[in-house]
Design a protein around this motif. Sequence first.
Motif, PDB file in Angstrom:
ATOM      1  N   ILE A  33       8.605  -6.351 -29.237  1.00 23.77           N
ATOM      2  CA  ILE A  33       8.935  -6.456 -30.658  1.00 23.77           C
ATOM      3  C   ILE A  33      10.441  -6.538 -30.901  1.00 23.77           C
ATOM      4  CG2 ILE A  33       6.806  -5.322 -31.413  1.00 23.77           C
ATOM      5  CD1 ILE A  33       8.477  -2.777 -31.901  1.00 23.77           C
ATOM      6  N   ASP A  34      11.252  -6.167 -29.907  1.00 22.48           N
ATOM      7  CA  ASP A  34      12.700  -6.241 -30.086  1.00 22.48           C
ATOM      8  C   ASP A  34      13.237  -7.657 -29.970  1.00 22.48           C
ATOM      9  OD1 ASP A  34      13.422  -3.723 -30.851  1.00 22.48           O
ATOM     10  OD2 ASP A  34      14.020  -3.031 -28.854  1.00 22.48           O
ATOM     11  N   ARG A  35      12.355  -8.619 -29.814  1.00 23.55           N
ATOM     12  CA  ARG A  35      12.803 -10.015 -29.907  1.00 23.55           C
ATOM     13  C   ARG A  35      13.268 -10.344 -31.318  1.00 23.55           C
ATOM     14  NH1 ARG A  35       8.568 -13.979 -28.597  1.00 23.55           N
ATOM     15  NH2 ARG A  35      10.261 -15.400 -29.162  1.00 23.55           N
ATOM     16  N   VAL A  36      12.843  -9.558 -32.302  1.00 27.86           N
ATOM     17  CA  VAL A  36      13.301  -9.788 -33.668  1.00 27.86           C
ATOM     18  C   VAL A  36      14.194  -8.627 -34.108  1.00 27.86           C
ATOM     19  CG1 VAL A  36      11.291 -11.164 -34.286  1.00 27.86           C
ATOM     20  CG2 VAL A  36      11.288  -8.724 -34.774  1.00 27.86           C
ATOM     21  N   ASN A  37      15.088  -8.920 -35.021  1.00 29.75           N
ATOM     22  CA  ASN A  37      16.051  -7.966 -35.559  1.00 29.75           C
ATOM     23  C   ASN A  37      15.345  -6.714 -36.077  1.00 29.75           C
ATOM     24  OD1 ASN A  37      17.970  -6.685 -37.433  1.00 29.75           O
ATOM     25  ND2 ASN A  37      19.174  -8.558 -37.194  1.00 29.75           N
ATOM     26  N   ARG A  38      15.892  -5.543 -35.765  1.00 30.82           N
ATOM     27  CA  ARG A  38      15.274  -4.287 -36.193  1.00 30.82           C
ATOM     28  C   ARG A  38      15.371  -4.055 -37.691  1.00 30.82           C
ATOM     29  NH1 ARG A  38      16.102   0.485 -31.687  1.00 30.82           N
ATOM     30  NH2 ARG A  38      15.080  -0.615 -29.959  1.00 30.82           N
ATOM     31  N   ARG A  39      16.145  -4.855 -38.403  1.00 29.74           N
ATOM     32  CA  ARG A  39      16.145  -4.774 -39.868  1.00 29.74           C
ATOM     33  C   ARG A  39      14.845  -5.309 -40.448  1.00 29.74           C
ATOM     34  NH1 ARG A  39      20.799  -8.291 -41.484  1.00 29.74           N
ATOM     35  NH2 ARG A  39      20.021  -7.854 -43.599  1.00 29.74           N
ATOM     36  N   CYS A  40      14.128  -6.076 -39.663  1.00 30.33           N
ATOM     37  CA  CYS A  40      12.780  -6.521 -40.027  1.00 30.33           C
ATOM     38  C   CYS A  40      11.824  -5.373 -39.745  1.00 30.33           C
ATOM     39  CB  CYS A  40      12.405  -7.745 -39.202  1.00 30.33           C
ATOM     40  SG  CYS A  40      10.667  -8.233 -39.289  1.00 30.33           S
ATOM     41  N   SER A  41      10.938  -5.079 -40.688  1.00 29.75           N
ATOM     42  CA  SER A  41       9.929  -4.042 -40.472  1.00 29.75           C
ATOM     43  C   SER A  41       8.779  -4.633 -39.672  1.00 29.75           C
ATOM     44  CB  SER A  41       9.423  -3.497 -41.816  1.00 29.75           C
ATOM     45  OG  SER A  41       8.467  -2.476 -41.617  1.00 29.75           O
ATOM     46  N   ARG A  42       8.681  -4.226 -38.413  1.00 31.97           N
ATOM     47  CA  ARG A  42       7.629  -4.715 -37.524  1.00 31.97           C
ATOM     48  C   ARG A  42       6.368  -3.888 -37.761  1.00 31.97           C
ATOM     49  NH1 ARG A  42      11.944  -4.749 -33.422  1.00 31.97           N
ATOM     50  NH2 ARG A  42      11.768  -2.490 -33.573  1.00 31.97           N
ATOM     51  N   ILE A  43       5.319  -4.518 -38.251  1.00 35.13           N
ATOM     52  CA  ILE A  43       4.032  -3.852 -38.476  1.00 35.13           C
ATOM     53  C   ILE A  43       3.205  -4.092 -37.216  1.00 35.13           C
ATOM     54  CG2 ILE A  43       2.024  -3.638 -39.990  1.00 35.13           C
ATOM     55  CD1 ILE A  43       3.769  -5.087 -42.152  1.00 35.13           C
ATOM     56  N   MET A  44       3.217  -3.115 -36.336  1.00 35.35           N
ATOM     57  CA  MET A  44       2.697  -3.320 -34.982  1.00 35.35           C
ATOM     58  C   MET A  44       1.314  -2.708 -34.792  1.00 35.35           C
ATOM     59  SD  MET A  44       4.332  -2.119 -31.334  1.00 35.35           S
ATOM     60  CE  MET A  44       3.386  -0.587 -31.206  1.00 35.35           C
ATOM     61  N   ASP A  45       0.377  -3.532 -34.389  1.00 37.71           N
ATOM     62  CA  ASP A  45      -0.942  -3.042 -33.994  1.00 37.71           C
ATOM     63  C   ASP A  45      -0.853  -2.302 -32.657  1.00 37.71           C
ATOM     64  OD1 ASP A  45      -2.057  -4.300 -36.172  1.00 37.71           O
ATOM     65  OD2 ASP A  45      -3.598  -5.339 -35.023  1.00 37.71           O
ATOM     66  N   ILE A  46      -1.640  -1.253 -32.533  1.00 40.80           N
ATOM     67  CA  ILE A  46      -1.995  -0.711 -31.223  1.00 40.80           C
ATOM     68  C   ILE A  46      -3.494  -0.954 -31.088  1.00 40.80           C
ATOM     69  CG2 ILE A  46      -2.206   1.347 -29.792  1.00 40.80           C
ATOM     70  CD1 ILE A  46       0.318   2.413 -31.056  1.00 40.80           C
ATOM     71  N   LYS A  47      -3.858  -1.818 -30.158  1.00 42.26           N
ATOM     72  CA  LYS A  47      -5.244  -2.270 -30.062  1.00 42.26           C
ATOM     73  C   LYS A  47      -6.147  -1.153 -29.535  1.00 42.26           C
ATOM     74  CE  LYS A  47      -4.480  -6.385 -31.592  1.00 42.26           C
ATOM     75  NZ  LYS A  47      -4.936  -6.728 -32.955  1.00 42.26           N
ATOM     76  N   CYS A  48      -7.216  -0.898 -30.264  1.00 40.13           N
ATOM     77  CA  CYS A  48      -8.215   0.109 -29.899  1.00 40.13           C
ATOM     78  C   CYS A  48      -9.286  -0.522 -28.998  1.00 40.13           C
ATOM     79  CB  CYS A  48      -8.843   0.687 -31.156  1.00 40.13           C
ATOM     80  SG  CYS A  48      -7.679   1.583 -32.217  1.00 40.13           S
ATOM     81  N   PRO A  49     -10.105   0.286 -28.337  1.00 38.86           N
ATOM     82  CA  PRO A  49     -11.070  -0.251 -27.373  1.00 38.86           C
ATOM     83  C   PRO A  49     -12.002  -1.333 -27.916  1.00 38.86           C
ATOM     84  CG  PRO A  49     -10.867   2.112 -27.077  1.00 38.86           C
ATOM     85  CD  PRO A  49     -10.050   1.774 -28.294  1.00 38.86           C
ATOM     86  N   SER A  50     -12.521  -1.180 -29.147  1.00 39.37           N
ATOM     87  CA  SER A  50     -13.505  -2.148 -29.636  1.00 39.37           C
ATOM     88  C   SER A  50     -12.920  -3.539 -29.860  1.00 39.37           C
ATOM     89  CB  SER A  50     -14.169  -1.645 -30.920  1.00 39.37           C
ATOM     90  OG  SER A  50     -13.310  -1.786 -32.032  1.00 39.37           O
ATOM     91  N   SER A  51     -11.605  -3.646 -29.882  1.00 39.66           N
ATOM     92  CA  SER A  51     -10.970  -4.959 -30.043  1.00 39.66           C
ATOM     93  C   SER A  51     -11.205  -5.846 -28.828  1.00 39.66           C
ATOM     94  CB  SER A  51      -9.459  -4.803 -30.261  1.00 39.66           C
ATOM     95  OG  SER A  51      -8.823  -4.370 -29.067  1.00 39.66           O
ATOM     96  N   GLY A  52     -11.450  -5.201 -27.674  1.00 45.96           N
ATOM     97  CA  GLY A  52     -11.563  -5.941 -26.434  1.00 45.96           C
ATOM     98  C   GLY A  52     -10.220  -6.293 -25.820  1.00 45.96           C
ATOM     99  N   GLU A  53      -9.122  -5.879 -26.475  1.00 42.74           N
ATOM    100  CA  GLU A  53      -7.782  -6.245 -26.019  1.00 42.74           C
ATOM    101  C   GLU A  53      -6.891  -5.027 -25.779  1.00 42.74           C
ATOM    102  OE1 GLU A  53      -7.041  -9.047 -25.017  1.00 42.74           O
ATOM    103  OE2 GLU A  53      -8.002 -10.641 -26.178  1.00 42.74           O
ATOM    104  N   GLN A  54      -7.487  -3.855 -25.606  1.00 40.48           N
ATOM    105  CA  GLN A  54      -6.715  -2.633 -25.415  1.00 40.48           C
ATOM    106  C   GLN A  54      -5.738  -2.756 -24.240  1.00 40.48           C
ATOM    107  OE1 GLN A  54      -9.146   0.803 -24.619  1.00 40.48           O
ATOM    108  NE2 GLN A  54      -7.418   2.103 -24.077  1.00 40.48           N
ATOM    109  N   ALA A  55      -6.152  -3.437 -23.181  1.00 33.57           N
ATOM    110  CA  ALA A  55      -5.319  -3.563 -21.984  1.00 33.57           C
ATOM    111  C   ALA A  55      -4.053  -4.366 -22.231  1.00 33.57           C
ATOM    112  CB  ALA A  55      -6.122  -4.200 -20.853  1.00 33.57           C
ATOM    113  N   MET A  56      -4.000  -5.079 -23.348  1.00 31.69           N
ATOM    114  CA  MET A  56      -2.843  -5.925 -23.644  1.00 31.69           C
ATOM    115  C   MET A  56      -1.745  -5.187 -24.405  1.00 31.69           C
ATOM    116  SD  MET A  56      -3.426  -8.755 -22.166  1.00 31.69           S
ATOM    117  CE  MET A  56      -2.186  -9.820 -22.915  1.00 31.69           C
TER     118      MET A  56
END
Length: 214
Positions: A104-127
Amino acid sequence: MNLKVNEIFYSIQGESVYAGLPCVFVRLTGCNLRCSYCDTEYAYDDGTVMTVPQILEKIQNFDCSLVEITGGEPLVQQGTPVLVEDLLASDYQVLMETNGSLNIDRVNRRCSRIMDIKCPSSGEQAMNDPGNLKRLTANDQVKFVIGDHDDFLFAEQMLSLLPASLLPDRVLFSAVSGLLSPDCLARWMLDDRIKARLQVQLHKVIWPDRDRGV
């Protein structure tokens, strides 16, 4: 610098701590994940190539100072950091929805990054990128999309790893639409004294029959 844009529209912020405010949305094309509950599959491939100045010109027409860059996954496009920088330089308040799998630090920290943390049912937790937990600032937001009680327990355990500056106001628990009822999630949160914010997707309440442009 070019970006592939799925849609640009003016609507009400339906999620995040800015829910309820008018906002311009720039939905970029492309995503590196395939979550089980994805509601924006139309943004996987479809889009129009635009330059950053063309995007800025279209945003200006809405006369709104709050802009969210979303997707898809914005960070799969190399031009996204440039767009963020130009929006900040033009005095916009900038939000970016991101799935948490990329730095997420590819973008300026003045931007509010709304970051998902993927839960198990998403199927993408490992990512999930664990390094992003150290990149979060008090300006960011963290979202858990919860489909069942296992997801809830996972999210509850993750709270201790988040910066204290985000708790409770900037940590969002959101029920998967059509899979888990908000009242059930609310009860779990109250029973376990969760220090986070229950998020209801406001745009789906206002426009239940619309998928795009909201």
